[in-house]
Design a protein around this motif. Structure first.
Motif, short mmCIF file in Angstrom:
data_model
loop_
_atom_site.label_atom_id
_atom_site.label_comp_id
_atom_site.label_asym_id
_atom_site.label_seq_id
_atom_site.Cartn_x
_atom_site.Cartn_y
_atom_site.Cartn_z
N SER A 204 7.56 3.80 10.41
CA SER A 204 7.32 2.37 10.54
C SER A 204 7.66 1.62 9.24
N PRO A 205 8.25 0.43 9.36
CA PRO A 205 8.53 -0.35 8.14
C PRO A 205 7.28 -1.00 7.56
N THR A 206 6.20 -1.03 8.33
CA THR A 206 4.97 -1.69 7.85
C THR A 206 3.79 -0.72 7.96
N PHE A 207 2.73 -1.05 7.22
CA PHE A 207 1.51 -0.24 7.29
C PHE A 207 0.33 -1.16 7.65
N PRO A 208 -0.58 -0.77 8.53
CA PRO A 208 -0.61 0.48 9.28
C PRO A 208 0.62 0.63 10.18
#
Ligand SMILES: Cc1cc2nc3c(=O)[nH]c(=O)nc-3n(C[C@H](O)[C@H](O)[C@H](O)COP(=O)(O)OP(=O)(O)OC[C@H]3O[C@@H](n4cnc5c(N)ncnc54)[C@H](O)[C@@H]3O)c2cc1C
Length: 428
Positions: free
Chosen positions: A37-41
């Motif tokens: 994923s490019p983002t977290f979460p």
């Protein structure tokens, strides 16, 4: 294991981020995490959710013990801001099947004898009993079960983010937007992994925490774990409506579904229908794997969700649903986790088989993985590699039959709603 050994963790969901945290906390200085994923979460992590139930009811006392340890850890400084002990109302509606009733009884038996639950359990045998623990519910609720005040929920996505920040502070390197394409080997030794962009990461130990997607990188896991999905929906409440529901217990009718107090930040009510799970076998490998598109739910589950609301909060039963999506887990036949070295491959560990009950273990699970890495083996037979086992079998607490998505006739998406109805496409 040498504290400077290079350890590569693939997947930064619940198991992966907890593993990175426990290793770094124990002094390991060379821990790298690759996350798709490019983002977290991570967008598709099963743990990326508003909330998850935290409870110690398990038919198996082994897991009850582990859940109690995790609950204690949820009260430690890192996790405490995200744990809300609102209590847990676990019941069956009048229409529940016998199997569902038996399973609830086993849940109750698992905690009733334990000293931690003295004075914490209230039997629910009448409508009045429900009124005492959740006065705001005004539906008919001919439910039977119990209320457990020593349980509640975690703000799930927020707690993952807290662990992520703790990892960064401890020196873990986390690469987002780094989907792993394949593992690299030198003979039978796993030497690391390569991402879809062609970047190679070498490691002396590689830990696979890919959740339901494990089979796409390690096809020879075969059917000992099976990707299974559960639908999730949300309802936007006004601040006044949310305030009325503040502090309600996690409310679960085993035959209908469950919901939580509205999210304290967004006033979203999250609801999951009771389902045995969906598979997706329409894949090139023939393994059940998550598809790229997860923003739909089977129409039949909306019917169940509205029944659950009609029983509890009838004023909300016909309100629009938003944030429809399916959430993927990795099931094993016996619902035991698998935390073990991959046979005949050196330096490669799998951490899988969450079987939809692992989020509560976020504070502790990485410690079990660290132990396996340090010992070089899994001592517990229950968590060993289960070659040859087929996870697509019935287990006692799952009521109903798993359905493959190819057999579901009608799906619902947020985008199906009339255009003048303002709907966010994502709620998380
Ligand atoms: C609807 C729903 C409700 C649930 N409710 C509860 C509950 O109330 N209580 C509870 O204890 N548990 C609950 N669970 C279960 C819990 O969420 C899971 O057991 C847990 O999150 C599984 O963790 P995981 O690390 O195995 O998988 P995930 O958290 O899914 O992590 C896998 C990670 O791997 C990444 N990944 C995948 N492929 C690649 C690749 N090729 N390269 C790099 N990264 C990749 C993914 O993006 C993801 O971040 C629920 C699950 C669902 C679906």
């Amino acid at each position: 294991m040498d504290k400077h050994a290079s350890i590569l963790i693939l997947g930064a969901g619940t198991f992966g981020i907890s593993t990175a945290y426990h290793l770094a906390k124990a002094g390991y200085t060379n821990v790298t995490v690759l996350e798709k994923s490019p983002t977290f979460p991570p967008e598709l992590s099963a743990g990326n959710d508003l909330n998850k139930i935290i409870r110690a009811e398990y038919e198996d006392p082994f897991y009850a013990e582990l859940a109690l340890e995790a609950m204690a850890a949820w009260k430690s400084p890192l996790f405490a801001p995200y744990y809300h002990e609102t209590g847990y109302l676990l019941c069956n509606s009048a229409a529940a099947l016998e199997k569902s009733k038996k399973s609830l009884q086993k849940s109750l038996d698992s905690i009733r004898q334990r000293p931690e639950f003295n004075d914490k359990i209230t039997p629910i045998v009448s409508r009045d009993d429900i009124r005492k623990v959740a006065p705001v519910f005004d539906g008919p609720m001919e439910w039977k079960g119990y209320f457990n005040s020593f349980a509640g929920y975690a703000s799930a996505g927020d707690s993952l983010t807290a662990v992520y920040s703790a990892c960064i502070a401890l020196g873990v390197t986390i690469h987002l937007n780094s989907p792993v394409k394949f593992l690299n080997y030198s003979g039978d030794v796993c030497t690391g992994a390569e991402t879809t962009s062609g970047k190679y990461y070498s490691a002396s130990a590689t830990v696979l925490t890919l959740g339901a997607s494990l089979g796409s990188v390690l096809p020879h896991i075969k059917r000992q774990v099976i990707a299974k999905a559960t639908p999730v929906v949300h309802m936007q409440l006004t601040p006044e409506e949310a305030a009325k529901l503040r502090g309600i217990p996690v409310t679960y009718a085993r035959d209908l579904g469950f919901f939580f107090e509205p999210d304290r930040r967004t006033n979203l009510l999250k609801i999951c229908p009771a389902v045995a799970g969906y598979t997706n076998y329409s894949t090139p490998s023939g393994l059940s794997l998550p598809p790229e598109d997860n923003e739909f739910i089977p129409a039949q589950d909306e019917v169940v969700i509205r029944r659950l609301l009609r029983e509890t909060l009838p004023a909300l039963a016909d309100r629009p649903l938003i944030g429809r999506r399916i959430c993927w887990c990795a099931d094993t036949a016996d619902s035991e986790y698998v935390i073990d070295f991959v046979p005949e491959k050196k330096g490669l560990v799998v951490v899988t088989g969450d079987s939809a009950h692992a989020f509560k273990m976020l504070p502790t699970i990485g410690g079990w993985v660290k132990d396996v890495l340090e010992k070089g083996r899994q001592d517990s037979a229950r968590w060993r590699w289960k070659e040859g086992n087929d996870a697509d079998v019935d287990i006692s607490w799952r009521v109903g039959k798993t359905t493959d998505f190819s057999d579901v006739k009608e799906m619902r998406r947020d985008s199906d709603l009339p255009r003048n109805h303002e709907q966010p496409s994502k709620v998380l």
